[in-house]
Scaffold this motif. Structure first.
Motif, mmCIF file in Angstrom:
data_model
loop_
_atom_site.group_PDB
_atom_site.id
_atom_site.type_symbol
_atom_site.label_atom_id
_atom_site.label_comp_id
_atom_site.label_asym_id
_atom_site.label_seq_id
_atom_site.Cartn_x
_atom_site.Cartn_y
_atom_site.Cartn_z
ATOM 1 N N UNK A 60 -0.843 8.551 19.350
ATOM 2 C CA UNK A 60 0.420 8.237 20.042
ATOM 3 C C UNK A 60 1.587 9.081 19.529
ATOM 4 N N UNK A 61 1.423 9.678 18.323
ATOM 5 C CA UNK A 61 2.501 10.506 17.765
ATOM 6 C C UNK A 61 2.351 11.974 18.120
ATOM 7 N N UNK A 62 1.316 12.310 18.928
ATOM 8 C CA UNK A 62 1.058 13.739 19.231
ATOM 9 C C UNK A 62 2.277 14.401 19.869
ATOM 10 N N UNK A 63 2.943 13.678 20.797
ATOM 11 C CA UNK A 63 4.084 14.299 21.508
ATOM 12 C C UNK A 63 5.230 14.587 20.538
ATOM 13 N N UNK A 64 5.368 13.778 19.479
ATOM 14 C CA UNK A 64 6.449 14.021 18.512
ATOM 15 C C UNK A 64 6.134 15.295 17.730
ATOM 16 N N UNK A 65 4.875 15.413 17.287
ATOM 17 C CA UNK A 65 4.494 16.620 16.527
ATOM 18 C C UNK A 65 4.659 17.878 17.388
ATOM 19 N N UNK A 66 4.203 17.768 18.654
ATOM 20 C CA UNK A 66 4.326 18.940 19.555
ATOM 21 C C UNK A 66 5.791 19.315 19.749
ATOM 22 N N UNK A 67 6.640 18.316 19.944
ATOM 23 C CA UNK A 67 8.074 18.561 20.152
ATOM 24 C C UNK A 67 8.686 19.228 18.926
ATOM 25 N N UNK A 68 8.341 18.727 17.743
ATOM 26 C CA UNK A 68 8.913 19.298 16.517
ATOM 27 C C UNK A 68 8.460 20.745 16.326
ATOM 28 N N UNK A 94 -13.141 -6.012 4.362
ATOM 29 C CA UNK A 94 -12.619 -6.892 5.413
ATOM 30 C C UNK A 94 -11.748 -6.175 6.448
ATOM 31 N N UNK A 95 -11.048 -5.105 6.077
ATOM 32 C CA UNK A 95 -10.088 -4.491 7.030
ATOM 33 C C UNK A 95 -10.357 -3.026 7.335
ATOM 34 N N UNK A 96 -11.486 -2.443 6.864
ATOM 35 C CA UNK A 96 -11.684 -0.994 7.062
ATOM 36 C C UNK A 96 -11.530 -0.569 8.521
ATOM 37 N N UNK A 97 -12.175 -1.316 9.419
ATOM 38 C CA UNK A 97 -12.191 -0.901 10.823
ATOM 39 C C UNK A 97 -10.777 -0.970 11.401
ATOM 40 N N UNK A 98 -10.070 -2.064 11.095
ATOM 41 C CA UNK A 98 -8.687 -2.205 11.602
ATOM 42 C C UNK A 98 -7.787 -1.095 11.072
ATOM 43 N N UNK A 99 -7.919 -0.807 9.776
ATOM 44 C CA UNK A 99 -7.032 0.214 9.179
ATOM 45 C C UNK A 99 -7.245 1.563 9.865
ATOM 46 N N UNK A 100 -8.501 1.933 10.072
ATOM 47 C CA UNK A 100 -8.760 3.248 10.665
ATOM 48 C C UNK A 100 -8.334 3.278 12.135
ATOM 49 N N UNK A 101 -8.592 2.166 12.853
ATOM 50 C CA UNK A 101 -8.148 2.118 14.255
ATOM 51 C C UNK A 101 -6.635 2.280 14.345
ATOM 52 N N UNK A 102 -5.916 1.614 13.432
ATOM 53 C CA UNK A 102 -4.447 1.695 13.451
ATOM 54 C C UNK A 102 -3.979 3.124 13.169
ATOM 55 N N UNK A 103 -4.643 3.776 12.194
ATOM 56 C CA UNK A 103 -4.223 5.148 11.845
ATOM 57 C C UNK A 103 -4.510 6.120 13.004
#
Ligand code: FAQ
Length: 329
Positions: A307-315, A292-301
């Motif tokens: 969206x977290x790429x800039x945090x990883x690059x900064x660190x 029931x939620x596979x597509x949503x879970x993967x889209x969210x991840x």
């Protein structure tokens, strides 16, 4: 590197007479109960099996934050909110210990995450079911963390040192998770008729998916025989499932809730419950991506990762600067 190993990992148990001298020495160490450490020699398939299992386990912890994270803003009291927030943060920490354990085998966290996002690595089937009411959060803590603990307590004795040590720490935290779930269930089950109805509904929907967490029946489990021979697994899927049922039914009875299995009954001879197996066609469908939620879970991840790429690059930039302060000046 690991992507190639996935295709070459064998699933059969190699007979001793076909082993090389190195493989025989390795198996003797396993049989003697020794722990294998990152720099020790190990067969390629042992390494690949561990990367698969630890990687999937890490992904499960991280994806497993989603169904509960969804309820942080809707927890009924400030205290419940703080407790749930702490639990969801713990799951992120468990993912971290496990990705670190996988990295000791020569695979990078980025590679594992990429394989997850490409649908080439799995995560636990249970997190493809929705959390519809607050009672589901109780049932997750009680049943899902409860099932995870049964599996992970056994894995504390796994043959690979870093995985075993990660499990010891994780199990301590999981015990708190199961208690918080049971505490929610007690409140609901002993509350108003509507609360009790919600608690029963959560058990009705999550009982069989919780049983599926232990993997397919032993007769259909492709990896169990070799993983048991290498002591990566120290108990089979069916053994652990039986243990979970035996310990959970008395807790359910205490809550005054009914198990949705009409054929469940105590078997004196085996000193355990006889129970109905889950619908295994549903399980295989869910792990193929059709839950029931596979597509949503993967889209969210994937969204969170991008969206977290800039945090990883900064660190990383900060770490580089700290490692070479003179060069950066
Ligand atoms: N879901 O031959 P087997 C948690 C796959 S932690 C998805 O029996 P194996 C904490 C299996 O990968 C929960 N796929 O495999 C938490 C294989 O496919 P592959 C995670 C599954 O590895 C709580 C195929 O089926 N825990 O919940 C599942 O010997 C609350 C054939 O299966 C772990 O990962 C499944 N349930 O045994 C977080 C524990 N079962 O890879 C947040 C470590 C099987 O060939 C909130 N893992 N498959 O494509 C293990 O102990 C084992 O990997 C098993 C499966 C027992 C899960």
């Amino acid at each position: 590197m690991y992507a190639q190993m996935i295709r070459t990992a064998s699933t059969g148990v190699k007979p001793r007479e076909e082993m090389t001298e190195e493989e025989r020495r390795f198996q003797d160490r396993i049989d003697a109960g020794e722990k294998i450490e990152p720099k020790d020699w190990m067969p390629d398939d042992y390494r690949a099996t561990l990367i698969r299992q630890i990687g999937q386990h890490a992904h499960s912890e991280v994806v497993g934050q989603l169904p509960e994270g969804n309820w942080i803003t809707r927890a009924p009291t400030l205290e419940r909110k703080a407790i749930l927030l702490a639990k969801v943060q713990d799951e992120a920490g468990h993912g971290l210990y496990l990705y670190s354990a996988a990295e000791t085998l020569g695979v990078s966290r980025d590679e594992l995450i990429e394989l997850l996002h490409q649908g080439r690595m799995k995560y636990s089937s249970i997190f493809n079911y929705p959390t519809l009411t607050w009672a589901d959060i109780g049932a997750i803590g009680w049943l899902v963390d409860g099932a995870a603990i049964v599996n992970q307590v056994a894995l504390q004795r796994t043959s690979y040192g870093p995985y075993s040590r990660a499990m010891i720490r994780i199990c301590k935290e999981e015990s708190f998770h199961a208690r918080q779930g049971y505490s929610i269930m007690m409140k609901m089950a002993f509350g108003t008729p509507e609360q009790k109805r919600m608690a029963q509904d959560a058990v009705d929907r999550l009982w069989y998916p919780a049983l599926m967490m232990f993997g397919p029946p032993d007769k259909d489990s492709v990896h169990t025989a070799q993983s048991m021979a290498w002591k990566i697994k120290v108990a089979t899927n069916d053994e652990l499932r039986q243990k979970f049922v035996n310990q959970t039914i008395p807790q359910m009875e205490y809550l005054g809730l009914k198990c949705p299995d009409p054929d469940l009954k105590w078997n004196d001879e085996k000193q355990g419950y006889d129970f109905t197996e889950p619908d295994w066609s549903e399980f295989f469908d869910v792990i193929r991506g059709n839950g029931p939620c596979n597509v949503d879970r993967m889209n969210d991840r994937v969204k969170a990762w991008e969206e977290g790429a800039w945090v990883r690059e900064g660190l990383l930039a900060h770490a580089r600067k700290k490692a070479a302060p003179a060069a950066a000046e």
